[in-house]
Scaffold this motif. Structure first.
Motif: not given
Lengths: 244, 244
Positions: A19-21, A25-26, A54-57
């Motif tokens: 899952h790429p999300g 997140a990682a 999911r990476a956000s900043g």
């Protein structure tokens, strides 16, 4: 002389992520703990908008991530590889909890590259992948439900490593010794397997079991560069003696 | 008399959460660490399919979650409240890192309810909310990027608390693996030395240095009985091959 930055010697390797999300997140988990080197082995979907979201900043960590087709590529140059497993399978000398493992990983990262390896979300690390790890590391979980989200597992691991790196550890004499790299040890294992065939010690029909046991034992020794050279030299001497 | 279960005395309180996916992720994080009591103070969207999706196998924690309109309701009966903050604002007597705080929180949970309070994803805990906390707890983060995902923050906090709760409980089990005895290893080293002479790898004039290096390396592996037998078997096979 510049001191090497131990944070930059720590790489997170995600193998066969579905899952790429979770990749995003990682990346976010890593960046919050000051880790920037992400390696992706054969991700199912990547790049992907879900990873970015999911990476956000921590988009910069994703942008610098290296996508590799094989685990060997991702581990190139590493001196110590820790594979994260859901629980302790065999509690033996190669098995650690995350907290037990963190000081050694942090100490090694002061001088040589270190990898933390995370397997697929559903199936975890394969036996072949675990065979490349000198340490098998588990995060203690509830017996009722041990399934950490991949991004959460990376978060907890990165957190423990950050604390271990920040703990004012003076590098021990042991960790100042330069370890053999993954490639050097893989070369040794290939040579050992060939030599064992020639001595008829290894049954060609069932080579895997013995080789994986030998890998586990040698992994625990954390052979240094000069020791790996001695081991190769012994094999070469044995080969020549057999040929005579 | 029954001992109270300290895990059931620990509650996770999420205040004014914006994204329901984070509530699900928090539930999953909790369950992996054996925590089951989730309190939601005025969540923006709840219940919500995104919460269920991210909860994965922790749907039961979501189903038992108590939705409260005020923080006071969520904290009812607690003896100790720790508010998670992004960083140490004032380092004072009420400020702790998570690792510093965990033993006290765990010790208290043996006898009385304890709450870990997490604020809104963007704005964190308000001053009024922090006012209800006896401990202000921070997770050490990189100065470049301190924004942990809410589910990840709950994961790290639950992990620290699990370890702190287990620390007192039972002495850690030692490995049951039986190591090779000194005599067995000495037998192996003698055999190795003889075989190395036969391969001409070992210089008979200066055998000690190489053998002591090999000893150091094998010692670090802490070979088990069965592994020592494998090593002896390899040497015997090599001997036979040379004789042929």
């Amino acid at each position: 002389m510049n001191k090497p930055d131990p944070f930059s010697n720590l790489r997170i390797v995600l193998s066969h992520t579905s899952h790429p999300g979770n990749i995003g997140a990682a990346a976010r988990s890593m960046k919050t703990m000051g880790l920037g080197h992400l390696y992706l082995v054969a991700p199912r979907y990547y790049p992907d908008p879900a990873a970015d979201a999911r990476a956000s900043g921590a988009i910069d960590v994703l942008e610098r991530a290296r996508v590799c087709s094989t685990l060997e590529q991702a581990l190139e140059g590493t001196a110590l590889v820790a594979g994260l497993t859901a629980r302790r399978r065999d509690v033996g000398p190669g098995d650690y909890t995350l907290r037990e493992a963190a000081p050694e990983l942090a100490a090694r990262a002061r001088t040589q590259p270190v990898a933390l390896l995370f397997g697929n979300e559903t199936s975890g690390l394969s036996n072949a992948e675990l065979g490349k790890c000198q340490m098998r590391v588990s995060i203690p979980t509830s017996p009722d439900y041990s399934s950490l989200n991949l991004g959460s597992a990376v978060q907890v691991a990165a957190y423990e490593l950050r604390l271990a790196l920040l703990a004012d550890a003076v590098p021990s004499e042991e960790s100042a010794e330069e370890l053999a790299t993954s490639e050097e040890m893989e070369g040794f294992y290939r040579h050992l397997e060939q030599t064992l065939y020639r001595t008829d010690f290894l049954d060609p029909a069932y080579p895997k079991k013995l080789m994986s046991r030998l890998r586990r034992m040698f992994s625990r020794a954390r052979p240094r560069k000069d020791e790996a050279n001695i081991l190769r030299g012994i094999l070469t001497a044995v080969d020549k003696s057999i040929e005579k």
